[in-house]
Design an enzyme around this catalytic site. Structure first.
Site, short mmCIF file in Angstrom:
data_model
loop_
_atom_site.label_atom_id
_atom_site.label_comp_id
_atom_site.label_asym_id
_atom_site.label_seq_id
_atom_site.Cartn_x
_atom_site.Cartn_y
_atom_site.Cartn_z
N CYS A 156 0.71 -1.32 0.14
CA CYS A 156 -0.08 -0.33 -0.41
C CYS A 156 0.78 1.34 -0.12
CB CYS A 156 -0.83 0.05 1.24
SG CYS A 156 -2.31 -1.33 1.28
N1 COA Z 1 -20.33 -9.45 8.05
C1 COA Z 1 -20.85 -9.67 9.16
N2 COA Z 1 -19.75 -10.03 9.88
C2 COA Z 1 -19.34 -9.96 9.72
C3 COA Z 1 -18.14 -9.39 8.56
C4 COA Z 1 -19.31 -9.69 7.83
N3 COA Z 1 -18.54 -9.10 6.20
N4 COA Z 1 -16.91 -9.66 8.82
C5 COA Z 1 -16.51 -10.31 10.08
N5 COA Z 1 -18.04 -10.28 10.95
C6 COA Z 1 -17.82 -10.50 12.29
C7 COA Z 1 -17.00 -10.86 12.57
O1 COA Z 1 -17.36 -12.34 12.42
C8 COA Z 1 -16.18 -10.46 13.90
O2 COA Z 1 -17.77 -11.75 14.67
P1 COA Z 1 -17.27 -11.97 16.56
O3 COA Z 1 -16.95 -10.18 16.69
O4 COA Z 1 -18.68 -12.67 16.56
O5 COA Z 1 -15.72 -12.28 16.15
C9 COA Z 1 -17.51 -9.26 13.94
O6 COA Z 1 -17.93 -9.10 12.76
C10 COA Z 1 -15.65 -8.19 14.49
O7 COA Z 1 -14.92 -8.76 13.07
P2 COA Z 1 -13.70 -8.40 13.19
O8 COA Z 1 -12.98 -8.60 11.91
O9 COA Z 1 -13.61 -7.62 14.59
O10 COA Z 1 -14.27 -6.57 12.55
P3 COA Z 1 -13.61 -5.01 12.94
O11 COA Z 1 -13.98 -4.14 13.53
O12 COA Z 1 -11.81 -5.32 13.39
O13 COA Z 1 -13.80 -4.61 11.40
C11 COA Z 1 -12.05 -4.64 9.70
C12 COA Z 1 -13.10 -5.07 9.89
C13 COA Z 1 -11.33 -5.34 8.57
C14 COA Z 1 -12.73 -3.87 8.55
C15 COA Z 1 -10.83 -3.40 9.90
O14 COA Z 1 -10.34 -4.56 10.64
C16 COA Z 1 -9.61 -2.32 9.45
O15 COA Z 1 -10.33 -1.79 8.35
N6 COA Z 1 -8.77 -3.27 9.93
C17 COA Z 1 -6.95 -2.20 9.03
C18 COA Z 1 -7.54 -2.94 8.04
C19 COA Z 1 -5.75 -2.45 7.07
O16 COA Z 1 -5.92 -1.50 6.91
N7 COA Z 1 -5.48 -2.87 6.08
C20 COA Z 1 -4.82 -3.27 5.61
C21 COA Z 1 -5.13 -3.53 3.97
S1 COA Z 1 -4.03 -3.00 2.74
#
Ligand code: COA
Length: 374
Positions: A156
């Site tokens: 990125c």
């Molecule tokens: N729909 C519904 N629920 C979902 C889901 C979806 N598509 N994907 C995950 N969940 C659920 C998970 O299973 C989890 O359930 P639980 O609480 O029962 O275990 C819950 O939602 C929370 O999931 P989590 O992965 O902890 O969510 P989050 O708030 O951390 O958001 C991201 C996920 C990826 C959006 C976030 O962590 C993020 O953007 N992080 C930074 C990523 C980044 O910058 N990466 C660089 C990439 S180049």
């Protein structure tokens, strides 16, 4: 020290886009079919049932509403769940080179430059279509540019690291006017069958022209006041695709040959790292926080950007001070902050300062302090 400017930007946006609603419908159809086909194994505890995805979760967790893609049909077909792109012969332009040329022409137009003015091309992106020859050399040939070209990958942060490399190259005299392209077909490395990340990425290509301030004739130029790039190893964003996969007897369907991340950990670790990077950088350059008029941040997650903006400015940024484009484009890897810069920079007044900042896998982060000069 010679003043280097970004004198042109260009964005190539694919024609097709997918809303969260369409994406969730396709994923849920795939998950329901999987659960029904594996009913017996699931009831015996041999397999885990797939949970359904939700539009509400996606928007709340990321701020993403939609994403542009190179192929909508394949991604949304529950029996396919990946983009289907043309297999081209070696005599045809590669897909990355083709989209790079489209973005490059826009950047060259905005900088008032032709191919004759450019003497180096850098393709800086997360995923290269092949090992060699370099995509950059193909872009160079398609545009009729002389000089030299090379590819680089810092995930990125590829675009900001390329800006630093290009500015240093112009200052040292190895090139005069450099074209940087960031073709990102992120849908190609995304597992659309994985609920945790199927919504994250989109496709796009951005381009930049860098040159000495002395040769610039654009009416929207930004001086590169200073650059600061940092890296710190982490496995929290990883993709094991590579040239040794065959030797290591990996199957092309192995999950680790696509994008994987520990999203929560990335969020928690990268926000302080990037806030500190920008804060230290502007302090080192003796720039007051109050003089920062704009933050063009990497576009992965709206809450992440809100945290970083608040930490850097010492207050919640106004929307116009920290423009987000991820609601429409999703995460486009190295291109995200460049799209924000390209779309939200013309209105700035001469001498106003902004910070362009990327962050992502590696970890890697790049901070570029820019001053409007024309
Ligand atoms: N729909 C519904 N629920 C979902 C889901 C979806 N598509 N994907 C995950 N969940 C659920 C998970 O299973 C989890 O359930 P639980 O609480 O029962 O275990 C819950 O939602 C929370 O999931 P989590 O992965 O902890 O969510 P989050 O708030 O951390 O958001 C991201 C996920 C990826 C959006 C976030 O962590 C993020 O953007 N992080 C930074 C990523 C980044 O910058 N990466 C660089 C990439 S180049």
């Amino acid at each position: 020290m010679e003043q280097i400017v970004i004198s042109g930007t260009g964005v190539f946006t694919p024609e097709e886009s997918i809303t969260n609603k369409e994406l969730v419908k396709a994923y849920n159809s795939y998950a329901e079919t999987y659960n029904s086909n594996n009913k017996v194994d699931i009831s015996r505890g041999n397999k885990i049932a797939l949970e359904l995805s939700s539009e509400e979760f996606i928007y709340k967790a990321s701020g993403i509403k939609s994403r542009y893609v190179m192929d909508k049909k394949g991604i949304l077909d529950p029996d396919i769940m990946h983009p289907i792109l043309d297999k081209r012969s070696n005599d045809e332009p590669s897909i990355l080179a083709e989209m790079s040329v489209k973005a490059a022409k826009k950047a060259m137009d905005s900088a008032g430059k032709t191919s004759n003015d450019i003497d180096a091309v850098i393709t800086a992106c997360s995923n290269l279509e092949r090992a060699y020859p370099a995509i950059s050399i193909e872009v160079q040939q398609l545009l009729g540019v002389s000089g030299f070209a090379f590819d680089m990958n810092v995930a990125c942060s590829s675009a900001t690291f390329a800006i630093q490399a290009a500015a240093d190259m112009i200052r040292s005299g190895s090139a005069k006017t450099i074209l940087i392209v960031n073709p990102e077909i992120c849908s190609g490395h995304l597992d659309f069958k994985d609920r945790d990340c199927h919504f994250i990425f989109g496709d796009v290509c951005t381009a930049l022209i860098l040159e000495s301030k002395e040769t610039a004739k654009s009416n929207n130029s930004f001086e590169i006041v200073s650059t600061k790039c940092i890296t710190q190893f982490s496995n929290n964003i990883r993709n094991n695709f590579g040239f040794l996969n065959n030797a290591k007897k990996s199957s092309p369907l192995d999950r680790d040959l696509l994008f994987m991340q520990e999203g929560r950990k990335v969020f928690k670790e990268v926000v302080p790292m990037v806030s500190q990077l920008i804060t230290d950088h502007i302090e080192k350059e003796k720039i007051k926080t109050a003089d920062i008029k704009r933050l063009w941040l990497h576009q992965a997650n709206k809450s992440m950007n809100d945290f970083i903006g608040k930490k850097v400015l010492g207050r919640a940024p106004e929307d116009h001070e920290q423009p987000n484009i991820l609601q429409d484009y999703a995460n486009t890897s190295s291109a995200g902050s460049i799209i924000a810069f390209s779309l939200y920079s013309e209105d700035m007044k001469n001498d106003e300062i902004g910070v362009l900042c990327s962050f992502g896998a590696g970890y890697s982060a790049g901070s570029i302090i820019l001053k409007k000069t024309s």
